[in-house]
Design an enzyme around this catalytic site. Structure first.
Site, PDB file in Angstrom:
ATOM      1  N   ASN A   9      74.272   5.048  -1.098  1.00 58.35           N
ATOM      2  CA  ASN A   9      72.901   4.527  -1.089  1.00 58.35           C
ATOM      3  C   ASN A   9      71.974   5.653  -1.548  1.00 58.35           C
ATOM      4  O   ASN A   9      71.741   6.603  -0.805  1.00 58.35           O
ATOM      5  CB  ASN A   9      72.559   4.079   0.343  1.00 58.35           C
ATOM      6  N   LYS A  11      68.836   5.563  -2.126  1.00 57.69           N
ATOM      7  CA  LYS A  11      67.466   5.448  -1.576  1.00 57.69           C
ATOM      8  C   LYS A  11      66.425   5.705  -2.674  1.00 57.69           C
ATOM      9  O   LYS A  11      66.660   5.375  -3.826  1.00 57.69           O
ATOM     10  CB  LYS A  11      67.279   6.393  -0.390  1.00 57.69           C
ATOM     11  N   HIS A  97      69.214  -2.290   5.961  1.00 55.00           N
ATOM     12  CA  HIS A  97      69.263  -0.853   6.211  1.00 55.00           C
ATOM     13  C   HIS A  97      68.206  -0.491   7.263  1.00 55.00           C
ATOM     14  O   HIS A  97      67.111  -1.059   7.274  1.00 55.00           O
ATOM     15  CB  HIS A  97      69.024  -0.061   4.918  1.00 55.00           C
ATOM     16  N   GLU A  99      66.192   1.848   7.506  1.00 59.89           N
ATOM     17  CA  GLU A  99      64.881   2.255   6.956  1.00 59.89           C
ATOM     18  C   GLU A  99      64.064   1.024   6.570  1.00 59.89           C
ATOM     19  O   GLU A  99      62.839   1.019   6.696  1.00 59.89           O
ATOM     20  CB  GLU A  99      65.089   3.197   5.757  1.00 59.89           C
ATOM     21  N   GLU A 169      75.679   1.633  11.129  1.00 59.35           N
ATOM     22  CA  GLU A 169      74.958   2.888  10.892  1.00 59.35           C
ATOM     23  C   GLU A 169      74.084   3.206  12.105  1.00 59.35           C
ATOM     24  O   GLU A 169      72.963   2.699  12.217  1.00 59.35           O
ATOM     25  CB  GLU A 169      74.069   2.751   9.656  1.00 59.35           C
ATOM     26  N   GLY A 175      70.764  10.647   8.084  1.00 61.41           N
ATOM     27  CA  GLY A 175      69.953  11.725   7.506  1.00 61.41           C
ATOM     28  C   GLY A 175      69.603  12.819   8.492  1.00 61.41           C
ATOM     29  O   GLY A 175      68.737  13.649   8.224  1.00 61.41           O
ATOM     30  N   SER A 215      75.391  10.482   8.089  1.00 60.63           N
ATOM     31  CA  SER A 215      75.744  11.881   7.846  1.00 60.63           C
ATOM     32  C   SER A 215      77.228  12.099   7.551  1.00 60.63           C
ATOM     33  O   SER A 215      77.803  13.096   7.996  1.00 60.63           O
ATOM     34  CB  SER A 215      75.288  12.752   9.024  1.00 60.63           C
TER      35      SER A 215
HETATM   36  C1  PEP Z   1      72.257   5.874   4.903  1.00 64.24           C
HETATM   37  O1  PEP Z   1      71.063   5.991   4.726  1.00 64.24           O
HETATM   38  O2  PEP Z   1      72.815   4.767   4.737  1.00 64.24           O
HETATM   39  C2  PEP Z   1      73.013   7.049   5.343  1.00 64.24           C
HETATM   40  C3  PEP Z   1      74.154   6.886   5.909  1.00 64.24           C
HETATM   41  O3  PEP Z   1      72.403   8.261   5.110  1.00 64.24           O
HETATM   42  P1  PEP Z   1      73.036   9.725   5.394  1.00 64.24           P
HETATM   43  O4  PEP Z   1      74.460   9.689   4.878  1.00 64.24           O
HETATM   44  O5  PEP Z   1      72.176  10.663   4.633  1.00 64.24           O
HETATM   45  O6  PEP Z   1      72.994   9.918   6.866  1.00 64.24           O
END
Ligand code: PEP
Length: 252
Positions: A9, A11, A97, A99, A169, A175, A215
């Protein structure tokens, strides 16, 4: 048999030039690394989807959108419809997601509509869900996840599930550099599969891919992916670097 999947992703990162460069770097290696049982997906920003579809045409890399609107069309300034995505040649969309849920007010009810619209337009959905830190601390995470699944997906018919990929997630791990342990991921993935089985039966539950996101990096991917109910990852930060993303693909 369910497929292994690594999805990146991107973003709101990568302009057109950067998109072309990253795809070029990925293509150099990805075709050699991707097996028949693995899917590799990238989700660039809307404005670069057309280019991404064209540049990945002769490769094993698939392209997803990061979002779409629930309405078929109409007066929704700034929004993107499912038809616009399929017309570009896209076959996948990420929905729910954290966000989008947190910063853009996407509720379970809106997401349920988005899922329906996506499936009606023959888009496969990567459906994201997961608890915030406070809920994890209060040990409410099973209940939260169960409700997100029920409210977002349980209006679907059995046959719709061949076009659903799940992505757990935990918001506290996105992040932040903080990762759920492989054991924590397995615990909730197994719970998710059981929740799906209770409603739709074992066959659907066994065939659905459940990705972990939060992460994931080259250093921790192998351990997380080794768990029985973890079928791959949704990758944010590490998907922006070809070497790291390919190392994660290699870990599957
Ligand atoms: C995401 O935003 O779907 C995600 C998993 O981000 P990150 O790997 O940076 O934690």
């Amino acid at each position: 048999m369910r497929k292994k999947i690594v999805a990146g992703n991107w973003k709101m990162n990568n302009n057109l030039d950067q998109t072309k460069t990253l795809i070029k770097e990925l293509k150099k290696q990805a075709d050699k690394q991707i097996s028949d049982t693995t899917r590799v997906i990238i989700a660039p920003s809307f404005v670069n989807l057309n280019t991404a579809v064209k540049k990945t045409k002769k490769s094993n890399i698939e392209v997803a959108a990061q979002n779409m609107h629930q309405a078929e069309n109409g007066a929704f300034t700034g929004e993107i419809s499912a038809d616009m995505l399929t017309n570009l040649g896209l076959k996948l969309v990420i929905l729910g997601h954290s966000e989008r849920r947190e910063y853009f007010g996407e509720t379970d009810a809106i997401l349920a509509q988005k899922v329906t619209t996506a499936l009606q337009n023959n888009l496969e959905v990567i459906f994201c869900f997961g608890e915030v830190l406070e809920d994890r601390k209060l040990e409410n995470h099973f209940e939260i996840v169960e409700n997100q699944l029920k409210n977002g997906l349980f209006h679907l018919k059995k046959e719709d599930f061949k076009n659903i990929i799940l992505a757990y997630e935990p918001v506290w791990a996105i992040g932040t550099g903080e990762t759920a342990s492989a054991g924590q991921a397995q615990e909730i993935h197994s719970f998710v599969r059981k929740t799906i089985a209770k409603k739709y039966g074992n066959e659907i539950a066994e065939n659905i891919s459940i990705l972990y996101g939060g992460s994931v990096k080259p250093e921790n991917a192998k351990e997380i992916f080794s768990k029985q109910d973890v079928d791959g990852g949704l990758i944010g930060g590490a998907a922006l670097n070809a070497k790291d993303f390919l190392a994660i693909v290699n870990a599957i």
